[in-house]
Design an enzyme around this catalytic site. Sequence first.
Site, PDB file in Angstrom:
ATOM      1  N   THR A 126     132.804  49.265  43.822  1.00 18.46           N
ATOM      2  CA  THR A 126     133.663  49.720  45.560  1.00 18.46           C
ATOM      3  C   THR A 126     133.819  51.150  44.197  1.00 18.46           C
ATOM      4  O   THR A 126     134.275  51.396  43.345  1.00 18.46           O
ATOM      5  CB  THR A 126     134.891  49.245  45.407  1.00 18.46           C
ATOM      6  OG1 THR A 126     134.247  47.658  45.909  1.00 18.46           O
ATOM      7  CG2 THR A 126     136.109  49.869  46.387  1.00 18.46           C
ATOM      8  N   GLY A 131     133.681  51.072  50.572  1.00 19.25           N
ATOM      9  CA  GLY A 131     133.775  50.207  50.010  1.00 19.25           C
ATOM     10  C   GLY A 131     133.269  48.536  50.701  1.00 19.25           C
ATOM     11  O   GLY A 131     132.582  48.043  50.438  1.00 19.25           O
ATOM     12  N   GLY A 339     162.725  28.939  53.586  1.00 19.20           N
ATOM     13  CA  GLY A 339     164.391  29.630  53.958  1.00 19.20           C
ATOM     14  C   GLY A 339     164.038  31.430  53.389  1.00 19.20           C
ATOM     15  O   GLY A 339     163.610  32.008  52.404  1.00 19.20           O
ATOM     16  N   GLU A 363     135.629  41.663  47.335  1.00 14.37           N
ATOM     17  CA  GLU A 363     134.737  40.425  47.618  1.00 14.37           C
ATOM     18  C   GLU A 363     133.748  40.189  48.397  1.00 14.37           C
ATOM     19  O   GLU A 363     133.228  39.160  48.859  1.00 14.37           O
ATOM     20  CB  GLU A 363     134.447  39.045  46.658  1.00 14.37           C
ATOM     21  CG  GLU A 363     134.858  39.103  45.492  1.00 14.37           C
ATOM     22  CD  GLU A 363     134.277  38.294  43.712  1.00 14.37           C
ATOM     23  OE1 GLU A 363     133.514  37.415  44.990  1.00 14.37           O
ATOM     24  OE2 GLU A 363     134.480  37.652  43.287  1.00 14.37           O
TER      25      GLU A 363
HETATM   26  N1  COS Z   1     120.646  39.018  49.482  1.00 13.62           N
HETATM   27  C1  COS Z   1     120.276  39.601  49.185  1.00 13.62           C
HETATM   28  N2  COS Z   1     119.643  40.732  49.575  1.00 13.62           N
HETATM   29  C2  COS Z   1     120.389  41.611  50.631  1.00 13.62           C
HETATM   30  C3  COS Z   1     121.254  40.478  50.656  1.00 13.62           C
HETATM   31  C4  COS Z   1     122.042  39.174  50.307  1.00 13.62           C
HETATM   32  N3  COS Z   1     122.914  39.020  50.985  1.00 13.62           N
HETATM   33  N4  COS Z   1     121.962  41.451  51.930  1.00 13.62           N
HETATM   34  C5  COS Z   1     121.676  42.906  52.075  1.00 13.62           C
HETATM   35  N5  COS Z   1     120.049  42.356  51.617  1.00 13.62           N
HETATM   36  C6  COS Z   1     119.387  43.361  51.335  1.00 13.62           C
HETATM   37  C7  COS Z   1     118.839  43.099  52.653  1.00 13.62           C
HETATM   38  O1  COS Z   1     117.488  42.613  53.000  1.00 13.62           O
HETATM   39  C8  COS Z   1     118.052  44.743  52.742  1.00 13.62           C
HETATM   40  O2  COS Z   1     117.016  44.742  51.879  1.00 13.62           O
HETATM   41  P1  COS Z   1     115.262  45.640  52.426  1.00 13.62           P
HETATM   42  O3  COS Z   1     116.019  47.244  52.028  1.00 13.62           O
HETATM   43  O4  COS Z   1     114.888  45.293  51.261  1.00 13.62           O
HETATM   44  O5  COS Z   1     115.455  45.942  53.263  1.00 13.62           O
HETATM   45  C9  COS Z   1     118.880  45.518  52.224  1.00 13.62           C
HETATM   46  O6  COS Z   1     119.713  44.341  51.327  1.00 13.62           O
HETATM   47  C10 COS Z   1     120.643  46.495  52.706  1.00 13.62           C
HETATM   48  O7  COS Z   1     120.572  45.567  54.283  1.00 13.62           O
HETATM   49  P2  COS Z   1     121.776  45.700  55.197  1.00 13.62           P
HETATM   50  O8  COS Z   1     121.116  46.343  55.966  1.00 13.62           O
HETATM   51  O9  COS Z   1     121.831  44.230  55.725  1.00 13.62           O
HETATM   52  O10 COS Z   1     122.918  46.438  54.509  1.00 13.62           O
HETATM   53  P3  COS Z   1     123.977  46.704  55.063  1.00 13.62           P
HETATM   54  O11 COS Z   1     124.496  48.426  54.192  1.00 13.62           O
HETATM   55  O12 COS Z   1     124.186  46.677  56.276  1.00 13.62           O
HETATM   56  O13 COS Z   1     125.274  46.106  54.517  1.00 13.62           O
HETATM   57  C11 COS Z   1     127.072  43.830  54.183  1.00 13.62           C
HETATM   58  C12 COS Z   1     125.454  44.960  54.740  1.00 13.62           C
HETATM   59  C13 COS Z   1     128.016  45.103  54.886  1.00 13.62           C
HETATM   60  C14 COS Z   1     127.229  42.545  53.956  1.00 13.62           C
HETATM   61  C15 COS Z   1     127.223  44.474  52.477  1.00 13.62           C
HETATM   62  O14 COS Z   1     127.029  46.070  52.619  1.00 13.62           O
HETATM   63  C16 COS Z   1     128.587  43.749  51.799  1.00 13.62           C
HETATM   64  O15 COS Z   1     128.200  42.500  51.746  1.00 13.62           O
HETATM   65  N6  COS Z   1     129.736  44.389  51.916  1.00 13.62           N
HETATM   66  C17 COS Z   1     130.568  43.945  51.567  1.00 13.62           C
HETATM   67  C18 COS Z   1     130.262  44.749  50.165  1.00 13.62           C
HETATM   68  C19 COS Z   1     131.417  44.073  48.814  1.00 13.62           C
HETATM   69  O16 COS Z   1     131.944  43.075  48.986  1.00 13.62           O
HETATM   70  N7  COS Z   1     131.683  45.099  48.290  1.00 13.62           N
HETATM   71  C20 COS Z   1     133.167  43.536  47.442  1.00 13.62           C
HETATM   72  C21 COS Z   1     132.668  44.414  45.858  1.00 13.62           C
HETATM   73  S1  COS Z   1     133.636  43.217  44.860  1.00 13.62           S
HETATM   74  S2  COS Z   1     135.725  43.450  44.728  1.00 13.62           S
END
Ligand code: COS
Length: 383
Positions: A126, A131, A339, A363
Site C-alpha cells: 500500500t 490502496g 451500557g 488486506e
Molecule cells: N491471483 C492471481 N492473480 C491475480 C489475482 C489473484 N487472486 N487477482 C488478479 N490477478 C491477476 C489477473 O489475472 C491479472 O493478470 P494479467 O495481467 O496476466 O491479466 C492481473 O492480476 C490484474 O488483475 P485485475 O485486472 O483483476 O486487477 P485490478 O487492478 O482490477 O485489481 C483488485 C483487482 C481490486 C482485486 C486488487 O487490486 C486488490 O485485491 N486490491 C486490494 C489490495 C489489498 O488487499 N490491499 C491491502 C494490502 S495489505 S494491508
Amino acid sequence: MDFTLNEEQAALRRTVHEFAVRELEPEARDRDAAEAFPWDQFRKLAELGLTGLGLPTELGGSGGDLLQTSIAIEELARSDPSISLVLLASLSLAAAGIERFAGESQRQRYVPPLARGEHIGAFCLTEPNSGSDAGSISTTAMRHGDHYVLNGSKIFITNGDVADTFLVFATQDRKKRSRGISAFIVEKGTPGLSATKQVGKMGMRASSTAEVFFEDCQVPLDNLVGEEEKGFGVAMQILDASRPIIGAQAVGIAQGALDLALRYVQQRQQFGHPIGDFQGVQWMLADMATRVDASRLLVYRAANLKDNGLPFAKEASMAKLFASETAMSVASAALQLHGGYGYFKDSAVERFFRDAKVTEIYEGTSQVQRQVIARHILTEARL
Ligand code: COS
C-alpha cells in the site's frame, strides 16, 4: 462433512488459549493505551513455535496448515488482537510469501529467522495514493548493473518500523500498471530504507504501523522474488491465502467480545434480575453467537480448501468479508450490553470494538472483497 477439530487441532486451540489468557490478556489494555509494541510477548510466541506455524520444519518452521494457523490466530485475537496482527503480518504476509514464491537460496536465507521469531517481517504494498487500486503503485525499481534501485514510499505498513525483512512491491514500468510490478526482499539496514511509526490509530494500538521510505535504496539482483513484472500476481496470491487468517482474527475479536458479554449479562442486575434473564438480551446473544459460528465455519472452509490444494480465493474473500463485519457488529452489540460501563477505556469490550474496525479495511476492504466475490460468481455463472 466433519465439523469437529481433530485431537491435534483441539490441543493447539487449548494451548494457545491458555497462553493468551495467562500471558497476553493481563497487560493488553496497558499496551493499547501506550501504543507499546509487544516485544516480550512476541518472544513468547516464538518460544511456543507460533511464529513458525504453517512453515516447513526444514526451514525452521513448526509445520501445520492454514487451518491450524487460523485456529491459533483466532485464540490470540480473542485475548489481544494487536498481537495476533503483529504475528500474522510477519507470518502470513512476509514469511509465507517468501516461502512460497522466492527462490531456494532466498528461502534458506530469509525464512528460518522469521519462522523462529528471531526476525520480524513486513509486507509493503500500500502507498499513499494506492490502496484498493494496488495495481497503480508508484514506488519504482530501476535496474542498474548488479542491483535494483528503489524509490518511493509505502504507508500503513504493519511492523514497518520493527521489521528485519521487507517484502516490497515496486513497479518497473508504471504504464503497464499491474503488469509492470515486481517483488523484492529488502533487508533492514539497507542504505536508503527508513521507516516512521504512524501513531494515533483507533485500534490495534499495540501493533506497530509505519510509513516506509525508499530513497535510492539499492537491492541486489538476487533479491528479486520470482520473475520481473510478475509481482502483482504474487501479491494477490499472498493476500488470497492471508484473508482466511484475517477472518480468523475477526472471529477471535467477535468471540472475545461475546465472552465478555456473556459474563456481564449474568452479573449485571436491573429490574431485580440479571439482565441475561430478559428475552431481548437473550435474542441479542443468540444472534451474536450464530454470526460468530457462521464466520468460523467460513474461515475453516476457506482454510480447508487451500490445505487440500483446491481453489479457495472466492471462499477466502467470503470468510474475510463476513467475519470482519461480524466482528464489528458483535463488538458493537457486546458494548451495547455493557451500557455506560462499556463506553469507558477501562472496559475490555471498548478495545475489541476499536480493534474490530480495521478488519473491514486492511488486506482488502469489504468493498474489494465483494468485488472479488462478484467476479468469481459471475465467471462461474458464465461457464
Ligand atoms: N491471483 C492471481 N492473480 C491475480 C489475482 C489473484 N487472486 N487477482 C488478479 N490477478 C491477476 C489477473 O489475472 C491479472 O493478470 P494479467 O495481467 O496476466 O491479466 C492481473 O492480476 C490484474 O488483475 P485485475 O485486472 O483483476 O486487477 P485490478 O487492478 O482490477 O485489481 C483488485 C483487482 C481490486 C482485486 C486488487 O487490486 C486488490 O485485491 N486490491 C486490494 C489490495 C489489498 O488487499 N490491499 C491491502 C494490502 S495489505 S494491508
